[in-house]
Design a protein around this motif. Sequence first.
Motif, PDB file in Angstrom:
ATOM      1  N   ALA A 292       0.661  -1.102  -0.083  1.00 54.41           N
ATOM      2  CA  ALA A 292       0.117   0.090   0.013  1.00 54.41           C
ATOM      3  C   ALA A 292       0.783   1.353   0.104  1.00 54.41           C
ATOM      4  CB  ALA A 292      -1.018  -0.144   1.149  1.00 54.41           C
ATOM      5  N   ASN A 293       0.328   2.433  -0.231  1.00 55.99           N
ATOM      6  CA  ASN A 293       0.802   3.675  -0.403  1.00 55.99           C
ATOM      7  C   ASN A 293       0.835   4.641   0.841  1.00 55.99           C
ATOM      8  OD1 ASN A 293       1.676   2.908  -3.104  1.00 55.99           O
ATOM      9  ND2 ASN A 293      -0.520   3.483  -3.430  1.00 55.99           N
ATOM     10  N   GLY A 294       1.618   5.459   1.027  1.00 58.69           N
ATOM     11  CA  GLY A 294       1.508   6.479   2.089  1.00 58.69           C
ATOM     12  C   GLY A 294       2.093   7.762   1.923  1.00 58.69           C
ATOM     13  N   PHE A 295       1.632   8.684   2.385  1.00 61.92           N
ATOM     14  CA  PHE A 295       2.461  10.246   2.193  1.00 61.92           C
ATOM     15  C   PHE A 295       3.233  10.314   3.701  1.00 61.92           C
ATOM     16  CE2 PHE A 295       2.742  14.768   2.681  1.00 61.92           C
ATOM     17  CZ  PHE A 295       3.542  15.075   1.688  1.00 61.92           C
ATOM     18  N   LEU A 296       4.541  10.210   3.668  1.00 64.09           N
ATOM     19  CA  LEU A 296       5.154  10.325   4.933  1.00 64.09           C
ATOM     20  C   LEU A 296       6.003  11.633   5.115  1.00 64.09           C
ATOM     21  CD1 LEU A 296       6.153   9.100   7.519  1.00 64.09           C
ATOM     22  CD2 LEU A 296       8.100   7.956   6.278  1.00 64.09           C
ATOM     23  N   LEU A 297       5.537  12.400   6.359  1.00 65.72           N
ATOM     24  CA  LEU A 297       6.560  13.548   6.825  1.00 65.72           C
ATOM     25  C   LEU A 297       7.119  12.880   8.032  1.00 65.72           C
ATOM     26  CD1 LEU A 297       3.563  15.426   6.170  1.00 65.72           C
ATOM     27  CD2 LEU A 297       5.946  16.444   5.329  1.00 65.72           C
ATOM     28  N   LYS A 298       8.624  12.537   7.902  1.00 65.16           N
ATOM     29  CA  LYS A 298       9.214  11.978   8.811  1.00 65.16           C
ATOM     30  C   LYS A 298       9.862  13.098   9.969  1.00 65.16           C
ATOM     31  CE  LYS A 298      12.298   8.021   9.562  1.00 65.16           C
ATOM     32  NZ  LYS A 298      11.297   7.463  10.647  1.00 65.16           N
TER      33      LYS A 298
ATOM     34  N   LEU B  73      -1.625   9.220  12.378  1.00 65.50           N
ATOM     35  CA  LEU B  73      -2.016   8.494  11.242  1.00 65.50           C
ATOM     36  C   LEU B  73      -3.144   9.433  10.544  1.00 65.50           C
ATOM     37  CD1 LEU B  73      -2.065   4.884  11.998  1.00 65.50           C
ATOM     38  CD2 LEU B  73      -0.219   6.163  10.639  1.00 65.50           C
ATOM     39  N   VAL B  74      -3.063   9.911   9.278  1.00 70.50           N
ATOM     40  CA  VAL B  74      -4.140  10.858   8.657  1.00 70.50           C
ATOM     41  C   VAL B  74      -4.904   9.975   7.686  1.00 70.50           C
ATOM     42  CG1 VAL B  74      -4.496  13.044   7.422  1.00 70.50           C
ATOM     43  CG2 VAL B  74      -2.595  12.857   9.123  1.00 70.50           C
TER      44      VAL B  74
ATOM     45  N   LEU C 120       2.052  10.292   8.757  1.00 72.09           N
ATOM     46  CA  LEU C 120       1.859   9.634   7.728  1.00 72.09           C
ATOM     47  C   LEU C 120       0.154   9.451   7.203  1.00 72.09           C
ATOM     48  CD1 LEU C 120       2.719   7.238   5.759  1.00 72.09           C
ATOM     49  CD2 LEU C 120       1.968   5.516   7.531  1.00 72.09           C
ATOM     50  N   ALA C 121       0.203  10.103   5.983  1.00 69.78           N
ATOM     51  CA  ALA C 121      -1.424   9.919   5.466  1.00 69.78           C
ATOM     52  C   ALA C 121      -1.469   8.673   4.721  1.00 69.78           C
ATOM     53  CB  ALA C 121      -1.511  11.055   4.519  1.00 69.78           C
ATOM     54  N   VAL C 122      -2.374   7.865   5.039  1.00 66.60           N
ATOM     55  CA  VAL C 122      -2.715   6.489   4.394  1.00 66.60           C
ATOM     56  C   VAL C 122      -3.395   6.495   2.908  1.00 66.60           C
ATOM     57  CG1 VAL C 122      -2.866   4.256   5.114  1.00 66.60           C
ATOM     58  CG2 VAL C 122      -2.412   5.865   6.645  1.00 66.60           C
TER      59      VAL C 122
ATOM     60  N   ILE D 136      -4.920  -2.676   4.806  1.00 69.04           N
ATOM     61  CA  ILE D 136      -3.940  -1.238   4.454  1.00 69.04           C
ATOM     62  C   ILE D 136      -3.654  -0.712   5.779  1.00 69.04           C
ATOM     63  CG2 ILE D 136      -4.018   1.024   3.340  1.00 69.04           C
ATOM     64  CD1 ILE D 136      -5.576   0.072   1.267  1.00 69.04           C
ATOM     65  N   GLN D 137      -4.796  -0.477   6.694  1.00 70.71           N
ATOM     66  CA  GLN D 137      -4.644   0.304   7.907  1.00 70.71           C
ATOM     67  C   GLN D 137      -3.653  -0.720   8.930  1.00 70.71           C
ATOM     68  OE1 GLN D 137      -8.805   0.765   8.808  1.00 70.71           O
ATOM     69  NE2 GLN D 137      -7.952   2.825   9.618  1.00 70.71           N
TER      70      GLN D 137
END
Length: 291
Positions: free
Chosen positions: A83-89, A99-100, A128-130, A159-160
Amino acid sequence: MKIIFITGLSFFMSLLSYLKPMEKPQATSIPLCHKPAGPLSANDMSAMATDPAFQQLHAAPLPFTYTGAGEMIKFSTPDGQSANGFLLKSKKASDKWLLVYQEWWGLNDNIKQQAETFYNDLKDVNVLAVDMYDGKVATEPAEAGKLMQAASKDRLTSIQKGAIAYAGPKAEFASVGWCFGGMLSLQSAIMEGKQAKGCVMYYGRPEQDVEKLKTLSTDVLGIFGSQDKGITPESVKTFEENMQKAGKKVTVKMYDAGHGFANPSNPVYNKEATADAYKLSLNYLKDKLKA
């Protein structure tokens, strides 16, 4: 909590229109976030997703291209896929995670902007925006309805769980989401078990199963609208009663507003309520994710 810049606030709002119920016309689908408490049949979910009147409750998101920080990542899921996510570390090593969860439109640039807003305001927290639609994004209500219909409970759950596993066994979680994502935020908190530290749900369909609510390891902040015809005040009251039966704490903030009031694309957008709700949410998340 911090006061948001007008620009950041407006982007924050623009992401909030997409979160409406989701489901697949099967018994395995997650219940639509807009239906009041009580079981939904597959036909209810299918009809709602494709109903023009329902779709009109969601104005198309404002055009926006995200150019900020963060990166797209992939993670494994228990069903053998990825699955994909948008990560701001976090700039500093941190086990704190937010988790957004997207609205019904998908993981679009507005969600990425909102993830960055939380990231900047929380500090030292991984955000992390899932991506709950496996890369698919809608720009019109009819498209979003189809994506919502096609989302199976099994895949969404996988996914979650994959996102939770990606953060690792030492992670401490809070979650936030709007409408469809509000519902997913609560489900995420249930799945996180002892790692759950906080949960914010904006006008999402509450879990009403007392036995499931008993497994929560965190309290919940619920943000709703008294004029919401989807997630009605009556269903919110039932949720409060069921949380009490489960021995869990929920704090409900009921604004004099309609569904999707925090989205500037929505005709019922309420600027003052949106700003106050963000303040409330940010203060809550800072407290739950403090070092």
